[in-house]
Design a protein around this motif. Structure first.
Motif, PDB file in Angstrom:
ATOM      1  N   ILE A 153      12.695  -1.989  -7.648  1.00  0.00           N
ATOM      2  CA  ILE A 153      13.199  -1.774  -6.291  1.00  0.00           C
ATOM      3  C   ILE A 153      12.706  -2.879  -5.378  1.00  0.00           C
ATOM      4  O   ILE A 153      11.741  -3.587  -5.691  1.00  0.00           O
ATOM      5  CB  ILE A 153      12.781  -0.399  -5.707  1.00  0.00           C
ATOM      6  CG1 ILE A 153      11.253  -0.335  -5.535  1.00  0.00           C
ATOM      7  CG2 ILE A 153      13.284   0.740  -6.582  1.00  0.00           C
ATOM      8  CD1 ILE A 153      10.781   0.889  -4.759  1.00  0.00           C
ATOM      9  N   SER A 154      13.367  -3.018  -4.244  1.00  0.00           N
ATOM     10  CA  SER A 154      12.926  -3.928  -3.195  1.00  0.00           C
ATOM     11  C   SER A 154      12.246  -3.090  -2.125  1.00  0.00           C
ATOM     12  O   SER A 154      12.841  -2.154  -1.591  1.00  0.00           O
ATOM     13  CB  SER A 154      14.129  -4.681  -2.609  1.00  0.00           C
ATOM     14  OG  SER A 154      13.707  -5.593  -1.619  1.00  0.00           O
ATOM     15  N   GLN A 155      11.003  -3.402  -1.818  1.00  0.00           N
ATOM     16  CA  GLN A 155      10.202  -2.574  -0.920  1.00  0.00           C
ATOM     17  C   GLN A 155       9.630  -3.404   0.217  1.00  0.00           C
ATOM     18  O   GLN A 155       9.065  -4.473  -0.010  1.00  0.00           O
ATOM     19  CB  GLN A 155       9.054  -1.924  -1.700  1.00  0.00           C
ATOM     20  CG  GLN A 155       8.192  -0.986  -0.877  1.00  0.00           C
ATOM     21  CD  GLN A 155       7.017  -0.453  -1.668  1.00  0.00           C
ATOM     22  OE1 GLN A 155       6.033  -1.160  -1.866  1.00  0.00           O
ATOM     23  NE2 GLN A 155       7.122   0.792  -2.128  1.00  0.00           N
ATOM     24  N   VAL A 156       9.771  -2.910   1.443  1.00  0.00           N
ATOM     25  CA  VAL A 156       9.143  -3.540   2.603  1.00  0.00           C
ATOM     26  C   VAL A 156       7.806  -2.857   2.837  1.00  0.00           C
ATOM     27  O   VAL A 156       7.771  -1.649   3.107  1.00  0.00           O
ATOM     28  CB  VAL A 156      10.025  -3.412   3.860  1.00  0.00           C
ATOM     29  CG1 VAL A 156       9.314  -4.017   5.069  1.00  0.00           C
ATOM     30  CG2 VAL A 156      11.366  -4.102   3.644  1.00  0.00           C
ATOM     31  N   PRO A 157       6.699  -3.569   2.730  1.00  0.00           N
ATOM     32  CA  PRO A 157       5.397  -2.944   2.949  1.00  0.00           C
ATOM     33  C   PRO A 157       5.256  -2.415   4.378  1.00  0.00           C
ATOM     34  O   PRO A 157       5.947  -2.862   5.299  1.00  0.00           O
ATOM     35  CB  PRO A 157       4.407  -4.093   2.705  1.00  0.00           C
ATOM     36  CG  PRO A 157       5.163  -5.074   1.873  1.00  0.00           C
ATOM     37  CD  PRO A 157       6.585  -4.985   2.333  1.00  0.00           C
ATOM     38  N   SER A 158       4.347  -1.468   4.544  1.00  0.00           N
ATOM     39  CA  SER A 158       4.044  -0.953   5.879  1.00  0.00           C
ATOM     40  C   SER A 158       3.543  -2.080   6.772  1.00  0.00           C
ATOM     41  O   SER A 158       2.821  -2.985   6.326  1.00  0.00           O
ATOM     42  CB  SER A 158       2.978   0.138   5.786  1.00  0.00           C
ATOM     43  OG  SER A 158       2.519   0.493   7.064  1.00  0.00           O
ATOM     44  N   ALA A 159       3.922  -2.026   8.042  1.00  0.00           N
ATOM     45  CA  ALA A 159       3.497  -3.067   8.987  1.00  0.00           C
ATOM     46  C   ALA A 159       1.996  -3.087   9.178  1.00  0.00           C
ATOM     47  O   ALA A 159       1.439  -4.099   9.625  1.00  0.00           O
ATOM     48  CB  ALA A 159       4.189  -2.864  10.339  1.00  0.00           C
ATOM     49  N   VAL A 160       1.309  -1.982   8.860  1.00  0.00           N
ATOM     50  CA  VAL A 160      -0.144  -1.963   9.020  1.00  0.00           C
ATOM     51  C   VAL A 160      -0.857  -2.216   7.694  1.00  0.00           C
ATOM     52  O   VAL A 160      -1.983  -1.779   7.480  1.00  0.00           O
ATOM     53  CB  VAL A 160      -0.628  -0.638   9.647  1.00  0.00           C
ATOM     54  CG1 VAL A 160      -0.161  -0.526  11.076  1.00  0.00           C
ATOM     55  CG2 VAL A 160      -0.159   0.556   8.833  1.00  0.00           C
ATOM     56  N   SER A 161      -0.213  -2.937   6.802  1.00  0.00           N
ATOM     57  CA  SER A 161      -0.840  -3.300   5.536  1.00  0.00           C
ATOM     58  C   SER A 161      -1.804  -4.457   5.749  1.00  0.00           C
ATOM     59  O   SER A 161      -1.871  -5.060   6.822  1.00  0.00           O
ATOM     60  CB  SER A 161       0.230  -3.698   4.520  1.00  0.00           C
ATOM     61  OG  SER A 161       0.811  -4.939   4.892  1.00  0.00           O
ATOM     62  N   ALA A 162      -2.534  -4.786   4.665  1.00  0.00           N
ATOM     63  CA  ALA A 162      -3.499  -5.889   4.727  1.00  0.00           C
ATOM     64  C   ALA A 162      -2.865  -7.240   4.411  1.00  0.00           C
ATOM     65  O   ALA A 162      -3.573  -8.244   4.329  1.00  0.00           O
ATOM     66  CB  ALA A 162      -4.645  -5.617   3.753  1.00  0.00           C
ATOM     67  N   ILE A 163      -1.558  -7.284   4.263  1.00  0.00           N
ATOM     68  CA  ILE A 163      -0.876  -8.550   3.982  1.00  0.00           C
ATOM     69  C   ILE A 163      -1.103  -9.522   5.139  1.00  0.00           C
ATOM     70  O   ILE A 163      -1.043  -9.137   6.315  1.00  0.00           O
ATOM     71  CB  ILE A 163       0.632  -8.313   3.773  1.00  0.00           C
ATOM     72  CG1 ILE A 163       0.863  -7.480   2.508  1.00  0.00           C
ATOM     73  CG2 ILE A 163       1.402  -9.630   3.685  1.00  0.00           C
ATOM     74  CD1 ILE A 163       2.281  -7.030   2.324  1.00  0.00           C
ATOM     75  N   LYS A 164      -1.362 -10.769   4.793  1.00  0.00           N
ATOM     76  CA  LYS A 164      -1.598 -11.770   5.831  1.00  0.00           C
ATOM     77  C   LYS A 164      -0.288 -12.379   6.329  1.00  0.00           C
ATOM     78  O   LYS A 164       0.597 -12.705   5.537  1.00  0.00           O
ATOM     79  CB  LYS A 164      -2.527 -12.873   5.318  1.00  0.00           C
ATOM     80  CG  LYS A 164      -3.984 -12.433   5.199  1.00  0.00           C
ATOM     81  CD  LYS A 164      -4.894 -13.599   4.882  1.00  0.00           C
ATOM     82  CE  LYS A 164      -6.350 -13.155   4.871  1.00  0.00           C
ATOM     83  NZ  LYS A 164      -7.277 -14.293   4.586  1.00  0.00           N
TER      84      LYS A 164
END
Length: 306
Positions: A120-131
């Motif tokens: 699937i294609s997933q958009v991570p939560s905006a409050v994730s730790a992704i930089k």
């Protein structure tokens, strides 16, 4: 801080409790084992519990090969409410009526889960730790910025409903998920709620497996943490990558950075754990044509190379 573990260290399995950060657990482990040289193979949110895989001393070098392992989770998804964080730690942004929820049949939920299973294609939560441009997404959100993260391809190998519990204003789903590294379970909760038209968020999350490692074998974060057993780096690397049994001469050559001509045929995969005749992990080897070369070497045993 004097370390209490050998130079090569080991892998520590920890059962993270809820309400603390993964970095809190790392800090506690550093104090327990008397070393600052401890890293992790993937964090958990403060709300979540379960398996953290830590590398200690020289075994921090193995974490690169563990961070991408598949994960297994158990979770509770609440349908009927959306939150700012896609989990129970955020503020509720929308709720639906009991009548709207009552119209969502179990068959509808099953179809929604099936649509979120597989690649699937997933958009991570905006409050994730992704930089985003060098800053964590959650820091940007807390600063009042609008954050839009790019979708990523993940694989949900299993998304099973263990129980459906209906109450006034909510449908709670107890689920089990097997997924690829990088999957956000709270994004699954959000997307399932969106697909059903009622909103959704995560209220509980527990990681039970990381690759072949089971939370049942993990140590509690308590006063006995310093006595927790460490998994030998050779055993861990061999379980994850398979093993290459090196002779004394081959072990010496690998530790000196030399290639092993004609040895690639002895390794089934692209990488393998190179083990010396004494059972110590030399490092990770990779194929280069018909030869093997070191991709990573562990600290040499005390007394030098074999």
């Amino acid at each position: 801080m004097a370390s209490r573990v050998p130079q090569a260290g080991g892998i520590l399995l920890v059962d993270k409790p809820g309400g603390v950060t993964s970095h809190d657990v790392v800090a506690r482990s550093r104090r327990a084992f008397g070393t600052r040289r401890i890293g992790h193979a993937g964090t958990l949110d403060p709300m979540a519990t379960g398996l953290l895989v830590l590398g200690i001393e020289g075994s921090t070098r193995l974490l690169t090969y563990l961070v991408g392992l598949d994960k297994t989770y158990t979770a509770t998804i609440r349908l009927g409410q959306s939150t700012t964080t896609d989990d129970a730690e955020g503020d509720v942004t929308a709720s639906v009526s009991s009548e709207t929820l009552a119209a969502v049949a179990d068959a509808d939920i099953a179809r929604g889960v099936a649509a979120l299973t597989g690649p699937i294609s997933q958009v991570p939560s905006a409050v994730s730790a992704i930089k985003v441009d060098g800053r964590r997404a959650y820091d940007r959100v807390r600063a009042g910025e609008e954050v839009e993260l790019a979708a990523r391809e993940v694989t949900i190998s299993r998304f099973e409903i263990d129980a459906v519990r209906r109450s006034e204003g909510a449908i709670d789903l107890d689920v089990a998920v097997d997924c690829s590294s990088g999957t956000y379970i709270r994004a699954l909760a959000r997307d399932l709620g969106v697909a059903l038209g009622v909103g959704g968020h995560l209220t509980a999350l527990r990681r039970t497996h990381v690759g072949p490692f089971d939370v049942a074998d993990a140590a509690a974060v308590d006063d006995r943490l310093a006595d927790a057993p460490l998994l030998p780096p050779a055993d861990v690397a061999a379980r994850v990558l398979g093993r290459f049994d090196a002779t004394v001469d081959e072990a010496r050559d690998l530790r000196h950075g030399k290639r092993l001509a004609g040895a690639a045929a002895r390794v089934p995969g692209a990488l393998a754990a190179a083990i010396d005749p004494d059972g110590a992990l030399i490092g990770i080897v990779e194929k280069r044509g018909s030869a093997l070369k070191s991709a990573m070497n562990m600290p040499e045993p005390q007394g030098g190379a074999a």
